[in-house]
Write an enzyme that holds these catalytic residues in place. Structure first.
Site, PDB file in Angstrom:
ATOM      1  N   SER A 199       4.347   2.307   8.056  1.00  0.00           N
ATOM      2  CA  SER A 199       4.045   1.228   7.117  1.00  0.00           C
ATOM      3  C   SER A 199       5.287   0.825   6.343  1.00  0.00           C
ATOM      4  O   SER A 199       6.112   1.667   5.988  1.00  0.00           O
ATOM      5  CB  SER A 199       2.980   1.679   6.108  1.00  0.00           C
ATOM      6  OG  SER A 199       1.747   1.882   6.721  1.00  0.00           O
ATOM      7  N   ASP A 216       0.616  -7.847   2.137  1.00  0.00           N
ATOM      8  CA  ASP A 216       0.884  -6.416   1.931  1.00  0.00           C
ATOM      9  C   ASP A 216       2.396  -6.179   1.830  1.00  0.00           C
ATOM     10  O   ASP A 216       3.026  -5.647   2.743  1.00  0.00           O
ATOM     11  CB  ASP A 216       0.279  -5.633   3.088  1.00  0.00           C
ATOM     12  CG  ASP A 216       0.340  -4.122   2.881  1.00  0.00           C
ATOM     13  OD1 ASP A 216       0.716  -3.689   1.773  1.00  0.00           O
ATOM     14  OD2 ASP A 216       0.027  -3.384   3.837  1.00  0.00           O
ATOM     15  N   HIS A 273       0.817  -1.222   0.000  1.00  0.00           N
ATOM     16  CA  HIS A 273       0.000   0.000   0.000  1.00  0.00           C
ATOM     17  C   HIS A 273       0.848   1.269   0.000  1.00  0.00           C
ATOM     18  O   HIS A 273       0.311   2.368  -0.168  1.00  0.00           O
ATOM     19  CB  HIS A 273      -0.994  -0.002   1.168  1.00  0.00           C
ATOM     20  CG  HIS A 273      -0.409   0.245   2.516  1.00  0.00           C
ATOM     21  ND1 HIS A 273      -0.050  -0.761   3.376  1.00  0.00           N
ATOM     22  CD2 HIS A 273      -0.134   1.408   3.160  1.00  0.00           C
ATOM     23  CE1 HIS A 273       0.406  -0.241   4.498  1.00  0.00           C
ATOM     24  NE2 HIS A 273       0.371   1.077   4.392  1.00  0.00           N
TER      25      HIS A 273
END
Length: 241
Positions: free
Chosen positions: A195, A105, A53
């Protein structure tokens, strides 16, 4: 992203400690249009591992769309995401083709020029085993230091503990062999900007920061990390390790 009826949001380290220079020589800042977006880990002098992402988004039809790779660089060798170290342009990147609903992810970025290793720039070894429940791992990043605050200028780190899959399901209604649920006290853990960053055990990369659950980071839910050991084949297929 979502894991249940509870909304999840992009990752961000709360109440962490300042990292020493060279403490995490494998970590990089993933930068888009000159602004820190995510963390990443050096796989080799040409490849960086981050989160899917961090390099794209889902459109209204559920298709994952990669962003313009020309707008991406990484900063390596510095504890400050704004200065120091070296900047390298990203030549191309790929997201895991199975990325959906917070699972798988992962992304890999290939650099245009090879990094030169030093005391502050090194590759990290990937963990090939499953980390036992209850194990304490270290996480690091430049994410927000409060739920609605600014990004950390200096690299931060803290620790979290591996939950069992059943405990993860009880907490966030998600059960998968491909993630670790990492527990921490309220108002601690990952936050926006973390992230793609690492979870580390014994100097090996065990997971990549993926998602949080709740209205904002630091609430009483575990943090979600993509597990390295179940994605080894994919990582090796898309890098030079």
């Amino acid at each position: 992203m979502s894991t249940s009826a509870k909304p999840s949001i992009d990752m961000r380290i709360l109440n962490g400690n300042d990292a020493a220079i060279g403490q995490f020589p494998f970590i990089v800042s993933v930068i888009r249009m000159g602004v820190h977006q995510c963390g990443g880990s050096i796989l080799s002098n040409r490849y960086v591992l981050s989160a899917a992402h961090c390099i794209g988004h889902f459109d209204g039809n559920g298709n994952f769309i990669l962003r313009d790779v020309k707008k991406y660089t990484i900063r390596a060798g510095s504890n400050n995401h704004l200065c120091g170290g070296v900047i390298a342009k990203v030549a191309e990147f790929v997201a895991n083709e199975n990325y959906f609903n917070d699972l798988h992810d992962l992304s890999i970025l290939r650099l245009k020029t090879a990094l030169i290793y030093s005391n502050t720039i090194k590759a990290i070894t990937l963990d090939t085993s499953v980390v036992p429940v209850g194990t304490t791992v270290t996480i690091a990043g430049w994410g927000r230091q409060s739920p609605f605050g600014a990004l950390a200028t200096k690299l931060q780190y803290t620790t979290e503990k591996v939950l069992s899959r059943s405990a993860c399901y009880d907490k966030i209604v998600l059960d998968s062999p491909d993630i670790y649920c990492l527990a921490r006290p309220v108002n601690n853990g990952v936050c926006c900007g973390d992230s793609g960053g690492p979870a580390i055990l014994a100097d090996k990369l065990v997971a990549v920061a993926s998602f949080v659950v709740g209205a904002h980071c630091g609430v009483d839910y575990p943090d979600g990390f993509a597990k390295i050991s179940t994605h080894l084949d994919w990582i090796r297929a898309h890098s030079d390790i």
